[in-house]
Motif scaffolding. Structure first.
Motif, PDB file in Angstrom:
ATOM      1  N   GLY A   1      35.932  16.106  80.513  1.00 23.85           N
ATOM      2  CA  GLY A   1      35.717  15.139  81.584  1.00 23.85           C
ATOM      3  C   GLY A   1      34.756  15.669  82.629  1.00 23.85           C
ATOM      4  N   LEU A   2      34.927  16.927  83.010  1.00 23.92           N
ATOM      5  CA  LEU A   2      34.032  17.538  83.995  1.00 23.92           C
ATOM      6  C   LEU A   2      32.609  17.633  83.456  1.00 23.92           C
ATOM      7  CD1 LEU A   2      36.400  20.380  85.253  1.00 23.92           C
ATOM      8  CD2 LEU A   2      35.813  18.257  86.464  1.00 23.92           C
ATOM      9  N   VAL A   3      32.483  17.995  82.175  1.00 22.43           N
ATOM     10  CA  VAL A   3      31.169  18.080  81.532  1.00 22.43           C
ATOM     11  C   VAL A   3      30.483  16.713  81.568  1.00 22.43           C
ATOM     12  CG1 VAL A   3      30.084  18.334  79.252  1.00 22.43           C
ATOM     13  CG2 VAL A   3      31.645  20.095  80.098  1.00 22.43           C
ATOM     14  N   HIS A   4      31.212  15.672  81.206  1.00 23.10           N
ATOM     15  CA  HIS A   4      30.660  14.313  81.216  1.00 23.10           C
ATOM     16  C   HIS A   4      30.197  13.943  82.624  1.00 23.10           C
ATOM     17  CE1 HIS A   4      31.963  12.356  77.308  1.00 23.10           C
ATOM     18  NE2 HIS A   4      32.388  13.599  77.213  1.00 23.10           N
ATOM     19  N   LEU A   5      31.064  14.200  83.584  1.00 23.02           N
ATOM     20  CA  LEU A   5      30.756  13.830  84.956  1.00 23.02           C
ATOM     21  C   LEU A   5      29.518  14.567  85.456  1.00 23.02           C
ATOM     22  CD1 LEU A   5      32.279  11.822  86.730  1.00 23.02           C
ATOM     23  CD2 LEU A   5      33.458  13.755  87.768  1.00 23.02           C
ATOM     24  N   ARG A   6      29.448  15.880  85.214  1.00 19.39           N
ATOM     25  CA  ARG A   6      28.327  16.661  85.738  1.00 19.39           C
ATOM     26  C   ARG A   6      27.005  16.271  85.082  1.00 19.39           C
ATOM     27  NH1 ARG A   6      25.677  17.514  89.417  1.00 19.39           N
ATOM     28  NH2 ARG A   6      24.574  19.459  89.728  1.00 19.39           N
ATOM     29  N   ALA A   7      26.977  16.132  83.774  1.00 23.60           N
ATOM     30  CA  ALA A   7      25.737  15.723  83.107  1.00 23.60           C
ATOM     31  C   ALA A   7      25.307  14.342  83.601  1.00 23.60           C
ATOM     32  CB  ALA A   7      25.922  15.723  81.596  1.00 23.60           C
ATOM     33  N   SER A   8      26.268  13.440  83.755  1.00 25.70           N
ATOM     34  CA  SER A   8      25.951  12.087  84.199  1.00 25.70           C
ATOM     35  C   SER A   8      25.448  12.067  85.639  1.00 25.70           C
ATOM     36  CB  SER A   8      27.169  11.178  84.037  1.00 25.70           C
ATOM     37  OG  SER A   8      27.539  11.096  82.670  1.00 25.70           O
ATOM     38  N   GLN A   9      25.953  12.964  86.491  1.00 26.96           N
ATOM     39  CA  GLN A   9      25.432  13.084  87.855  1.00 26.96           C
ATOM     40  C   GLN A   9      23.973  13.526  87.818  1.00 26.96           C
ATOM     41  OE1 GLN A   9      28.141  15.968  89.490  1.00 26.96           O
ATOM     42  NE2 GLN A   9      29.386  14.400  90.505  1.00 26.96           N
ATOM     43  N   ILE A  10      23.700  14.571  87.053  1.00 29.18           N
ATOM     44  CA  ILE A  10      22.337  15.106  86.969  1.00 29.18           C
ATOM     45  C   ILE A  10      21.369  14.040  86.459  1.00 29.18           C
ATOM     46  CG2 ILE A  10      20.862  16.771  85.747  1.00 29.18           C
ATOM     47  CD1 ILE A  10      23.378  18.661  85.784  1.00 29.18           C
ATOM     48  N   ASN A  11      21.799  13.284  85.457  1.00 30.89           N
ATOM     49  CA  ASN A  11      20.927  12.294  84.835  1.00 30.89           C
ATOM     50  C   ASN A  11      20.921  10.947  85.559  1.00 30.89           C
ATOM     51  OD1 ASN A  11      19.999  13.928  82.706  1.00 30.89           O
ATOM     52  ND2 ASN A  11      21.911  13.607  81.615  1.00 30.89           N
ATOM     53  N   GLY A  12      21.767  10.796  86.569  1.00 28.70           N
ATOM     54  CA  GLY A  12      21.801   9.550  87.323  1.00 28.70           C
ATOM     55  C   GLY A  12      22.307   8.369  86.522  1.00 28.70           C
ATOM     56  N   CYS A  13      23.266   8.617  85.650  1.00 30.27           N
ATOM     57  CA  CYS A  13      23.807   7.554  84.799  1.00 30.27           C
ATOM     58  C   CYS A  13      25.033   6.931  85.473  1.00 30.27           C
ATOM     59  CB  CYS A  13      24.158   8.094  83.415  1.00 30.27           C
ATOM     60  SG  CYS A  13      24.710   6.785  82.296  1.00 30.27           S
ATOM     61  N   SER A  14      24.800   5.861  86.221  1.00 29.92           N
ATOM     62  CA  SER A  14      25.886   5.249  86.985  1.00 29.92           C
ATOM     63  C   SER A  14      26.962   4.671  86.075  1.00 29.92           C
ATOM     64  CB  SER A  14      25.347   4.173  87.920  1.00 29.92           C
ATOM     65  OG  SER A  14      24.764   3.113  87.182  1.00 29.92           O
ATOM     66  N   VAL A  15      26.568   4.098  84.941  1.00 30.78           N
ATOM     67  CA  VAL A  15      27.562   3.513  84.044  1.00 30.78           C
ATOM     68  C   VAL A  15      28.484   4.598  83.492  1.00 30.78           C
ATOM     69  CG1 VAL A  15      26.222   3.495  81.885  1.00 30.78           C
ATOM     70  CG2 VAL A  15      27.915   1.737  82.293  1.00 30.78           C
ATOM     71  N   CYS A  16      27.932   5.766  83.153  1.00 26.47           N
ATOM     72  CA  CYS A  16      28.759   6.872  82.645  1.00 26.47           C
ATOM     73  C   CYS A  16      29.629   7.466  83.754  1.00 26.47           C
ATOM     74  CB  CYS A  16      27.885   7.949  82.011  1.00 26.47           C
ATOM     75  SG  CYS A  16      27.135   7.426  80.453  1.00 26.47           S
ATOM     76  N   LEU A  17      29.075   7.604  84.950  1.00 25.01           N
ATOM     77  CA  LEU A  17      29.871   8.115  86.065  1.00 25.01           C
ATOM     78  C   LEU A  17      31.065   7.212  86.320  1.00 25.01           C
ATOM     79  CD1 LEU A  17      26.969   9.160  88.436  1.00 25.01           C
ATOM     80  CD2 LEU A  17      28.702  10.692  87.470  1.00 25.01           C
ATOM     81  N   ASP A  18      30.831   5.926  86.329  1.00 21.81           N
ATOM     82  CA  ASP A  18      31.902   4.967  86.559  1.00 21.81           C
ATOM     83  C   ASP A  18      32.932   5.025  85.434  1.00 21.81           C
ATOM     84  OD1 ASP A  18      32.933   2.533  88.027  1.00 21.81           O
ATOM     85  OD2 ASP A  18      32.554   1.657  86.056  1.00 21.81           O
ATOM     86  N   MET A  19      32.454   4.964  84.201  1.00 24.27           N
ATOM     87  CA  MET A  19      33.354   4.934  83.049  1.00 24.27           C
ATOM     88  C   MET A  19      34.182   6.224  82.953  1.00 24.27           C
ATOM     89  SD  MET A  19      32.386   4.395  79.023  1.00 24.27           S
ATOM     90  CE  MET A  19      31.289   5.784  79.025  1.00 24.27           C
ATOM     91  N   HIS A  20      33.520   7.361  83.095  1.00 23.76           N
ATOM     92  CA  HIS A  20      34.240   8.626  82.928  1.00 23.76           C
ATOM     93  C   HIS A  20      35.174   8.919  84.097  1.00 23.76           C
ATOM     94  CE1 HIS A  20      32.471   9.564  79.160  1.00 23.76           C
ATOM     95  NE2 HIS A  20      31.255   9.402  79.647  1.00 23.76           N
ATOM     96  N   SER A  21      34.800   8.525  85.297  1.00 24.91           N
ATOM     97  CA  SER A  21      35.722   8.764  86.412  1.00 24.91           C
ATOM     98  C   SER A  21      36.987   7.922  86.253  1.00 24.91           C
ATOM     99  CB  SER A  21      35.038   8.507  87.757  1.00 24.91           C
ATOM    100  OG  SER A  21      34.687   7.151  87.900  1.00 24.91           O
TER     101      SER A  21
END
Length: 153
Positions: A36-56
């Motif tokens: 979960g942390l890996v998903h969140l951090r990569a998605s933050q770096i890449n600016g993927c709002s849909v992934c940030l929302d979904m994974h959080s």
């Protein structure tokens, strides 16, 4: 806000299902909280709002704390993470930012990860980081909108 096109996973399910399968199989070798942390951090770096929302949302549902999710961008200076999680986050940043430095995945980063994960786990971690980066790129390129995708797993 409007997506440029439908989500690629909906348009090409026969291609996207294997990606989900690969990510899921790799994830079986690692703690869910680390993933979960890996998903969140990569998605933050890449600016993927849909992934940030979904994974959080998925992380909250699985019992992750607000403190850990909120501080993941500043993980180096937050007390909430284990040494293994810190190693996974450092490796995530290195693999996600390949073009940012001459030696993208420095030996020190790799060696620290290898102190916490065996070779099979490292392989799974590298694959998982690669898969989340691919999902980020698909969603960012097509301007998918945060909240448009929910994962109930």
């Amino acid at each position: 806000m409007q997506a440029r096109m439908k989500n690629p996973a909906m348009l090409l399910p026969e291609l996207m299902q294997p990606l989900q399968t690969v990510g899921g199989l790799a994830g079986k070798h690692l703690p869910a909280k680390t993933l979960g942390l890996v998903h969140l951090r990569a998605s933050q770096i890449n600016g993927c709002s849909v992934c940030l929302d979904m994974h959080s949302h998925a992380m909250k549902k699985s019992g992750e704390t607000e403190e850990r999710m909120n501080a993941v961008a500043g993980w180096r200076h937050a007390p909430y993470y284990t040494d293994a999680e810190r190693a996974a986050l450092a490796l995530t940043e290195a693999i996600t930012r390949l073009a940012d430095r001459e030696d993208p995945v420095a030996d020190a980063i790799w060696q620290e990860a290898a102190r916490h994960f065996d070779e099979r786990e490292l392989a799974a971690l590298v694959v998982h980081i690669g898969v989340v980066n691919l999902w980020n790129r698909l969603n960012v390129a097509t301007a998918q909108v945060a909240g448009s995708v929910r994962w109930d797993g």
